[in-house]
Every structure is written in C-alpha cells, then in structure tokens.
Write an enzyme that holds these catalytic residues in place. Structure first.
Site: not given
Ligand code: 9MR
Length: 379
Positions: A164, A270
């Site tokens: 990101e 994802e």
């Molecule tokens: O699914 C993840 C969630 O459990 C966490 O709280 C969050 C923050 O660390 O991150 C989520 O995963 C993200 C991923 O790492 C990067 N792309 C977006 C995903 C969804 O927010």
C-alpha cells in the site's frame, strides 16, 4: 532451524495437526478440493493465522483440503515482529511456518513493510525525540528485512515486500513518513533489502485499487522505474477486496495485461466479495464510518438471492482469471470462512458474508460456482 528453537508452540502444533487429519474430513470430503481443481492453472491460497488454539480441528481440515498456500493475516507485520527496535518476536511466526511446512503449504510472507504511518510503530521513524534521518530509516529497513526474510530464507517462498505504498490522491506515493523521511525511492530500497536478505524469494508489490484507472498508471510507473533501474520485483499483488455488484472486471483485465506485458506476474492476494457495501470508507482509513453505519443487514444470515448473485460474480471473476492463467500465479482468499473475515469488523462491526465458506464451515453457492469454472474453461 532446530525443533528446540521452534519452542513449545511447535510441538503443540504437531499434535493438533494429527487430530486435524481425522477431524472434519466427513464435512468436506464430498466436495472437490479447490487446490486440485485449479492445480494446472494457479495456486489457491488463504490468509489464516494457523496456531494452536486459534482454529478448531474442523477448520484446519478445511484449510488443508482446499488451500495450497497460506498467508499469516497479521503475525508477520512489522509492529508484531519488532514492536521495539531490536526486540524481535518470532514465536508465533515460527509456529506458523512449522505448521505450514508440516502440511506442505507454501507460505506468503505478509508483509515486510506496510507503508502507512498508522501501520508502523512510532520508533521506526524516530531518533530520540527527533525525526529519523533517511540513513537511519534505511538502516532499520535493511535490518528488519535481514532479520525477518533472512530468518525464513528458503522457507517463506514469497514476500509482500511493500504494501500500500501508492497514493489514493494526486501524488505518486502515499504521503507518509516512509516517503518523507526515507525518500521517493523507499519502495525500491525495500525490494533491494528483501532481495539481499533472501535472494531466492519471490518479491511482491501488494496494494488495493491498483486496478483502477486512477492508481494503475502509478503501478505501471513503479514497475517501469524498477525495470529501468534493475530493481528486483516478480509479482504484483492485486488485493481484491471487492464488493458485490461492483467488481471492476474490465479494469482487472487491463491491469493483468499491462503488468504481464512488463514481464511481471499477477496474484490476487486478499480476495473477498463483501455483500454489505462499504462505500468510500476504504479510501480514507474509515473516516466516513459514522456516516456509513447502517443496521446489521444480514445478521440473521445472507439471503439466498444475495448468495446467488455473489456466486455468479465470483464465477465471472474466476472466468477472467482463468482466461489469463498464464499471467496469474495465485488467488488467495482473505480468510477461511465468513466467521473469520476482517469484513465483520472494519470499517464498522457487522455480519458480512464475503468468502466462499460460511460460518459453519460449509461451502457456499460461490464455492460451487468457482469449482465449476475450470470444467467450463478452455485450455
Ligand atoms: O485482516 C487484517 C486485520 O485482521 C487487521 O486488523 C488489519 C490491520 O493490521 O489488517 C487486515 O489485513 C489487511 C492487510 O494486512 C493489508 N490489506 C488490507 C487488509 C484488510 O484491512
């Protein structure tokens, strides 16, 4: 890495794994295994923190049956692995890697550098009470890559190196301390450090909405700059947090084609297809969540017509990915089943149904629609 180093979690994991092989089989054995259905096309993966106590044996059986690749959803993120400078915590990632290896699952490391300030521990950007210099931030990045990607060298096959980093606004890079302190080549440096730490690892640039007309040009600029400067990159990860009735099929196709023309593979990293619209909350870190709050529409279950629409749209997406199977190397779902999805928590609490298995671990219409796609597709 010896068993002693893996610690107590590892041995618990192995006994749990034995139970997994037996439990749950009856639930799932009547449906095709997704990883086999797509084995000549691309890998099928899932995000899951497979650790003792985290998952029930039935869930682990489901995971091992359908998925060939696993991504830890959170445990490898910088603020988990190195919450304070030099204070690395590897117990959970070690146990995760051991589980994946014991079950012949490939591993995606997620992620080395999440280039948002709110996803980075404050110490990373500080030098005492002053902002860190470019040299110090780069030194920390290099050390982090060496400690983490280096530790799992040869075991974690691919890494989401930078996550990101591209801006949603007019700029090229997201405005952040990553960019302002380390400089405009911060993404390239991340990839160079990752490559140095594990020269065999496949390196991924991972982001959301990069298929959109606004962000795609930035992605292609990044890839061209990498090529021109001889920087290593192997895969673009399109995250794929799409919404029902809003999958941008044409943009996805254009992006796959443009990226593969530059000699870089694509992965959907994802994937989910939420049935409760999030609107623009995704784009501004949830600032609009209050305005978007609605009653919990599908708390009692997802209506059959919605499940059907979801199935049709998932199927159409897989048709598209199969058409480009030469360019697409993996599709990873962001969660094992609807009860294990970030969509239930962000940007507000709700009951969402974005995945292909339901809360009772049963395949949904979307599962069957996807599984049917390979038999329809042309080689
Ligand atoms: O699914 C993840 C969630 O459990 C966490 O709280 C969050 C923050 O660390 O991150 C989520 O995963 C993200 C991923 O790492 C990067 N792309 C977006 C995903 C969804 O927010």
């Amino acid at each position: 890495m010896t068993h002693q180093h893996r610690g107590g979690l590892w041995s618990k994991m192995i006994s749990l794994a034995a139970a997994v092989a037996l439990a749950g089989a009856a639930e799932t054995e009547n449906v095709p295994a997704l990883r086999d259905v797509f084995k000549d096309k691309f890998d099928i993966g899932v995000a899951a923190e497979v650790l003792p106590g985290n998952y029930q044996p039935e869930e682990l059986a489901l995971l091992c049956r359908h998925f060939g690749v696993v991504t830890p959803e959170n445990d490898l993120k910088l603020h988990h692995v190195q919450p304070r400078e030099g204070a690395f915590r590897f117990e959970r990632p070690d146990a995760f890697v051991a589980f994946a290896e014991a079950h012949h699952l490939k591993i995606v490391g997620h992620n080395l550098f999440w280039m948002r300030d709110n996803e980075t521990p404050a110490w990373f950007f500080k030098d005492g009470d002053q902002p860190a210099s470019r040299d110090l931030v780069l030194k920390r990045m290099r050390e982090h890559a060496r400690a983490v990607a280096g530790r799992y060298r040869g075991r974690i096959a691919c890494w989401d190196v930078a996550n990101e980093a591209l801006s949603d606004g007019g700029e090229f890079l997201r405005p952040s301390k990553w960019q302002s302190l380390a400089g405009d080549d911060v993404v390239e440096q991340a990839f160079r450090f990752a490559h140095e730490a594990d020269p065999q690892a496949k390196l991924i640039y991972n982001d959301y909405s990069i298929e959109s007309p606004e962000k795609r040009p930035k992605l292609l600029r990044l890839l061209r700059e990498f090529k021109a400067r001889g920087a290593p990159i192997h895969v673009v990860g399109i995250q794929g947090h799409w919404e029902l009735d809003a999958i941008p099929f044409a943009d996805i196709e254009k992006t796959i084609e443009a990226v593969s023309q530059l000699g870089v593979k694509v992965a959907i990293t994802e994937l989910d297809l939420g049935v409760v619209r999030r609107g623009e909350a995704w784009m501004d870190a949830g600032k609009q969540r209050e305005a978007l709050k609605k009653p919990d529409l599908y708390a009692a279950g997802c209506p059959p017509d919605v499940l059907q629409r979801q199935a049709e749209q998932y199927a159409r997406l897989f048709q598209l990915l199969l058409k480009h199977a030469g360019a697409v190397e993996r599709v990873t779902f962001w969660g094992l089943h609807d009860g294990r999805s970030w969509l239930n928590d962000w940007p507000w609490k709700r009951t969402d149904h974005g995945l292909i298995f339901d809360r009772r671990f049963q395949p949904k219409p979307a599962f069957f629609a996807i599984a049917a796609e390979t038999s329809c597709s042309k080689p």
